[in-house]
Design a protein around this motif. Structure first.
Motif, PDB file in Angstrom:
ATOM      1  N   GLY A 151       0.803  -1.072  -0.161  1.00 24.09           N
ATOM      2  CA  GLY A 151      -0.065  -0.074  -0.019  1.00 24.09           C
ATOM      3  C   GLY A 151       0.788   1.322  -0.075  1.00 24.09           C
ATOM      4  N   ARG A 152       2.027   1.229   0.884  1.00 29.34           N
ATOM      5  CA  ARG A 152       3.081   2.393   0.785  1.00 29.34           C
ATOM      6  C   ARG A 152       4.398   1.894   1.106  1.00 29.34           C
TER       7      ARG A 152
ATOM      8  N   ALA B  62      -5.003  -0.743   1.960  1.00 28.90           N
ATOM      9  CA  ALA B  62      -5.742   0.391   1.595  1.00 28.90           C
ATOM     10  C   ALA B  62      -5.754   1.494   2.803  1.00 28.90           C
ATOM     11  N   PHE B  63      -5.931   0.964   4.034  1.00 25.83           N
ATOM     12  CA  PHE B  63      -5.659   1.908   5.333  1.00 25.83           C
ATOM     13  C   PHE B  63      -4.401   2.384   5.190  1.00 25.83           C
TER      14      PHE B  63
ATOM     15  N   ARG C 131       1.315  -1.769  11.463  1.00 27.07           N
ATOM     16  CA  ARG C 131       1.088  -2.316  12.555  1.00 27.07           C
ATOM     17  C   ARG C 131      -0.562  -1.854  12.768  1.00 27.07           C
ATOM     18  N   ALA C 132      -0.581  -0.307  12.449  1.00 27.90           N
ATOM     19  CA  ALA C 132      -1.777   0.254  12.848  1.00 27.90           C
ATOM     20  C   ALA C 132      -2.638   0.021  11.494  1.00 27.90           C
ATOM     21  N   ALA C 133      -2.278  -0.161  10.325  1.00 31.81           N
ATOM     22  CA  ALA C 133      -2.982  -0.423   9.235  1.00 31.81           C
ATOM     23  C   ALA C 133      -3.691  -1.860   9.347  1.00 31.81           C
ATOM     24  N   ILE C 134      -2.798  -2.747   9.974  1.00 30.33           N
ATOM     25  CA  ILE C 134      -3.356  -4.256  10.234  1.00 30.33           C
ATOM     26  C   ILE C 134      -4.508  -4.109  11.412  1.00 30.33           C
ATOM     27  N   ALA C 135      -4.135  -3.195  12.397  1.00 30.72           N
ATOM     28  CA  ALA C 135      -5.367  -3.096  13.492  1.00 30.72           C
ATOM     29  C   ALA C 135      -6.548  -2.563  12.987  1.00 30.72           C
TER      30      ALA C 135
END
Length: 551
Positions: free
Chosen positions: A434-435, A487-488, A444-448
């Motif tokens: 994604g980036r 996507a997050f 980790r924040a995107a996974i959460a």
């Protein structure tokens, strides 16, 4: 493919340096051949006519040994240069092939099966080793050595030079006749191998379906038939190879025999001295040897040459015109306007989109609904910049999508497909698509945010756990949430969703919908939906058919 295709110089830059090195080594080799023949003739003539012993010919023998060693060093250097140049050229060709496929988009890649492209990029390009290590170096020797030998022989014995000049063209002539047959057979052999690879890949991917319907054995029989066809093609090619080598050897042997007979008659008649006769006799076979080896090496490179032709065919496909504007308006501020869109897939009579018009307001979530085949996914592909419409336009504020640079446009959007592709790397690396510059904390924040934190925490190595092919090890819902995590992480203002809850059970669908609701906040969203729960997330529902859709 011609003897030296200029397209290889253009797409594989390592070839240029290799050509300069090959020419230099070829000239040195030709000069050493002449020196070796002269020293050998001088030593033999001195021993038989002058009665010289080893002590008297020590200098000539030491120089002769040095020349032999120098030729061995040059041969080693040529092989080393060929090996390194081949590796770099193959890498450059594969990179160029991948870049071209990416630039051409999804529509062009559909024209070839995945297995065929895989064979072309791996086994096919690897077959260029024979072209670089055997054929190309010998090509330069076949040009340089005969010319040098002919010039030296002409200075020593014009009659022998005349015989060599008259007979040498026979070898390229027979090479051309045999080469045309070999090239056709190698093309057929490579196509058979590509079909075998593509069919085998399809069978492996669909093995559960084949087992359920009792068709696994039938497909095994089909693979056996294609394999047998490939075997027969390979044996046929080998037969031509052996016969062509025999023809070239016969022509070269007869040619050298003509030179030897002419020299022998004049030597007995006293018209030639022994040193000159020996020098020409030793040198004459060297004029034919590079051409004979070139003919033999052509067959070793024929498969690579055939594969290179197919690679060049892909590289030379015309790319659709692309925009150059890099200043992209934000969809949340401007929205999207689609006007009179029409697109027809190659080989199909009916258009997938025909006069489609719609408007997506800034910050609005719009659901596209309609029966299968009405063009919903095709419309998303147009919005993604993968397909260029025949008529109509897509506008982002004051900008036409056709004017925007595709990479700049895609940097402003995130895409969650129905079946996201996961690579055989770690979970973190899959999400980082994604980036690419995202930190571990951001991953980790995107996974959460995608609701995957608990799943990842249970894995042996957490986010560093390496997945199997196509995400093996994760369930369908977990794979879908992996796409949402991308996507997050991308945090783009425009979000495109293509039936992200298809084939999910109720509980998993609920979890994915919660993640989509969080992801959609503050963004312009276009989603393709069939299931009511997903449609309920939209601010507005647009039924899409093959006719014009009102805003």
């Amino acid at each position: 493919m011609r003897a030296l295709d200029e397209r290889l110089l253009r797409y594989a830059r390592a070839t240029r340096t290799f050509l300069f090195v090959s020419v230099g080594l070829g000239v040195c080799s030709a000069l050493l051949i002449v020196v070796q023949a002269w020293l050998l003739a001088d030593v033999v003539a001195g021993a038989f006519l002058g009665g010289k012993g080893l002590a008297q010919m020590r200098t000539q023998l030491i120089v002769l040994l040095g020349v032999v060693l120098a030729r061995a060093v040059i041969a080693w250097a040529a092989e080393l240069a060929a090996s390194r140049s081949s590796a770099r050229a193959k890498s450059q060709l594969r990179a160029a092939l991948l870049e071209r496929l990416a630039a051409l988009g999804l529509d062009s890649s559909r024209e070839q099966r995945t297995g065929e492209l895989a064979i072309l990029a791996t086994r096919g390009v690897d077959a260029l080793d024979g072209y670089f290590s055997l054929y190309l170096p010998q090509l330069f020797l076949a040009v340089i050595v005969p010319l040098v030998v002919l010039a030296v022989v002409l200075f020593e014995d014009w009659l022998s030079a005349l015989i060599i000049a008259a007979t040498i063209p026979l070898i390229p002539l027979f090479m051309a006749l045999v080469g045309a047959t070999t090239r056709e057979r190698m093309d057929r052999q490579l196509r058979t191998l590509e079909r075998l690879a593509g069919h085998f890949l399809d069978v492996v991917a669909g093995l559960p379906t084949l087992k359920i319907f009792g068709r696994a054995r039938a497909q095994a029989q089909a693979i056996a038939e294609i394999t047998d066809r490939y075997r027969r093609s390979a044996i046929s090619t080998l037969r031509v190879t052996f016969l062509s080598s025999l023809i070239l050897e016969l022509v070269a042997t007869i040619s050298v025999a003509l030179v030897a007979v002419a020299i022998g008659l004049r030597l007995m008649d006293g018209q030639l001295d022994l040193r000159t006769a020996l020098f020409v006799l030793v040198l004459a076979p060297e004029a034919y040897l590079p051409l004979r080896q070139l003919g033999a090496n052509y067959h070793a490179s024929a498969e690579g040459v055939a594969a290179a032709e197919q690679v060049f065919a892909v590289l030379e496909q015309q790319e659709a015109p692309r925009g150059t504007r890099t200043e992209v308006p934000d969809p949340p501020d401007t929205g999207l306007v689609v006007e009179g869109l029409k697109f027809t897939y190659p080989g199909r009579a009916e258009p997938a989109l025909d006069g489609v018009s719609l408007t997506v307001g800034a910050g609005e979530t719009v659901a596209l609904v309609g029966p299968s085949g009405c063009g919903k996914s095709t419309l998303l592909s147009v919005l993604l910049g993968f397909l260029s419409p025949e008529h109509g336009s897509v506008r982002v504020g004051s900008a036409d999508l056709a004017e925007l640079d595709p990479d700049a446009w895609r940097s402003r959007l995130a895409w969650v497909p129905q079946r996201p592709h996961l690579f055989a790397v770690s979970i973190a690396e899959n999400v980082r698509l994604g980036r690419s510059d995202a930190s571990d904390e951001e991953v980790r924040a995107a996974i959460a945010a995608a609701g995957l934190a608990d799943v990842v925490a249970k894995l042996p190595q957490g986010a560093q756990t390496v997945l199997g092919d196509r995400g093996a090890g994760l369930s369908a819902g977990e794979r879908q949430r992996m796409a949402l995590a991308r996507a997050f992480l991308r945090d783009a203002p425009l979000l495109l969703l293509d039936e992200p809850t298809a084939n999910l059970d109720g509980q998993t669908e609920h979890e994915v919908l919660q993640a989509i609701r969080r992801l959609s906040a503050g963004r312009t969203v276009v989603l393709v939906a069939h299931r009511p729960a997903l449609v309920a997330l939209a601010d507005r529902v647009l039924p899409l058919t093959s006719v014009e859709v009102a805003a």
